[in-house]
Scaffold this active site. Sequence first.
Site, short mmCIF file in Angstrom:
data_model
loop_
_atom_site.label_atom_id
_atom_site.label_comp_id
_atom_site.label_asym_id
_atom_site.label_seq_id
_atom_site.Cartn_x
_atom_site.Cartn_y
_atom_site.Cartn_z
N ASP A 1 0.78 -1.21 0.06
CA ASP A 1 -0.05 0.01 0.06
C ASP A 1 0.90 1.31 0.10
O ASP A 1 1.39 1.64 0.95
CB ASP A 1 -0.81 -0.12 1.27
CG ASP A 1 -1.79 1.07 1.32
OD1 ASP A 1 -2.17 1.96 0.33
OD2 ASP A 1 -2.26 1.47 2.61
N ASP B 1 -2.16 5.83 -5.42
CA ASP B 1 -2.16 4.86 -4.01
C ASP B 1 -2.57 3.58 -4.59
O ASP B 1 -3.69 3.26 -4.80
CB ASP B 1 -3.31 5.43 -3.21
CG ASP B 1 -3.94 5.10 -1.99
OD1 ASP B 1 -2.90 3.83 -1.72
OD2 ASP B 1 -4.50 5.34 -1.20
#
Length: 497
Positions: free
Chosen positions: A104, A291
């Site tokens: 992430d 992201d």
Amino acid sequence: MGTGFQSLLAFLLSCLIFISAASSSEQKGDGTLRIGLKKRKLDRANRLASQLFLKNRGSWSPKDYFRLNDANSDIVPLKNYLDAQYYGEITIGTPPQKFTAIFDTGSSNLWVPSSNCYFSIACYFHSKYKARDSSTYKRNGKPASIRYGTGAISGYFSNDDVKVGGLVIKDQEFIEATSEPGITFLLAKFDGILGLGFKEIAVGNSTPVWYNMVEKGLVKEPIFSFWLNRNPEDPEGGQIVFGGVDPKHFKGEHTYVPVTRKGYWQFDMGDLNIAGKPTGYCAKGCSAIADSGTSLLTGPSTVITMINHAIGAVGIASQECKTVIGQYGQTMLDSLVSQVDPRKVCSHIGLCGFDGTHSVSMGIKSVVEDGVSGLLNEAMCSACEMASVWMQSELSQNQTQERILAYAAELCDHIPNPNQQSAVDCERVSSMPIVTFTIGGKPFDLSPQDAQCTSGFTAMDIPPPRGPLWILGDIFMGPYHTVFDYGKTRVGFAKAT
């Protein structure tokens, strides 16, 4: 624990069956390690888990924001879960304890469930770290807590050896999660999260895994790259490469833009076009974040509404929006025609104030028909701001005033629910228009082939000076191979293959 609780837990385990995907690893002669992962087929439980994860991981509060082919690259293939969660395998401890983790770029800590997690059911459906079984474990004990939208985990820090692909990061600080409330993590296919953001947003001032890879000389180049396979029928989910890029997963040259704000991988972007027509919203620039932990693409409500209208996504009918168009639409349009700054139009008609850079709610109380007092002006101000952008966009395309007012009224029915997906008619997917982002002065198209039967666009409004802000998640990183260049503090995009 009592036998009664254990019996209940055994019953729950028998009700939910999680089929493990087969995996294989292969050490290549070029010094890279490739780990093969397979996909699960789409089913009702998978879809529910995906929706829950998106709702919790993807919902941000505005206040939270203000390779290949050398001996020093390492490849970690990723598993694709419904084009919503891409995750790979890591190990912690000696002997190694296996976990699946989301890589992430929107967070910076590593966490996995702890064997001391007793009161969160989610922990019983995922692998748990057992400190007592690891000879390289070091006690830390510092408390930790991380919020992911409406979800959260808490626990404490520990230290142990972490292995990612073929790279071993010794004495890595990570979080043992002792609390995972709710059902978001219960149904998730991953055990934990490995953050690849900057240290500035790391909880507990912890040094991220990626920083230690670089500082301990485990990678030749201080870059990592993502290839996300958006084909749901392909068993290969994707690939993350530490220390380089895999040239077979992109074509042409990458377009690089500098990181403008450390923490997230944030950069500046230009305007956004819908079917070749500029929206004008980011004509003077917007900020964006790459992201990998967000599955969708999030942006300002004003533009997401325009996109939803263009692709036929169902939104919510806004009465405040219709009231503004009905009562003030012609006045707003006259102001725009007379060259009034679009940012000041709503203050001119008294629906908003103006702080010198943008409209602000004036906080005036209104009284509705049933006599109940309410602060309706904030919604009216927001609707007016959106409508002024819509009208200005149509004016720039020389539309008639009648058409402009009708278009604005239509958009009132397509305003998205914050942090939620909107439905799209599956029969119309092939006819959807292309949405184009401008990054580094170059166009990046999202075509109908990148869409599904739900809109991949969700709304979130970040006010200046930190906004407007776009979050380019997996729906963007799928068609565009993405390089995170830590050494030169930049992000690069190229067409994925």
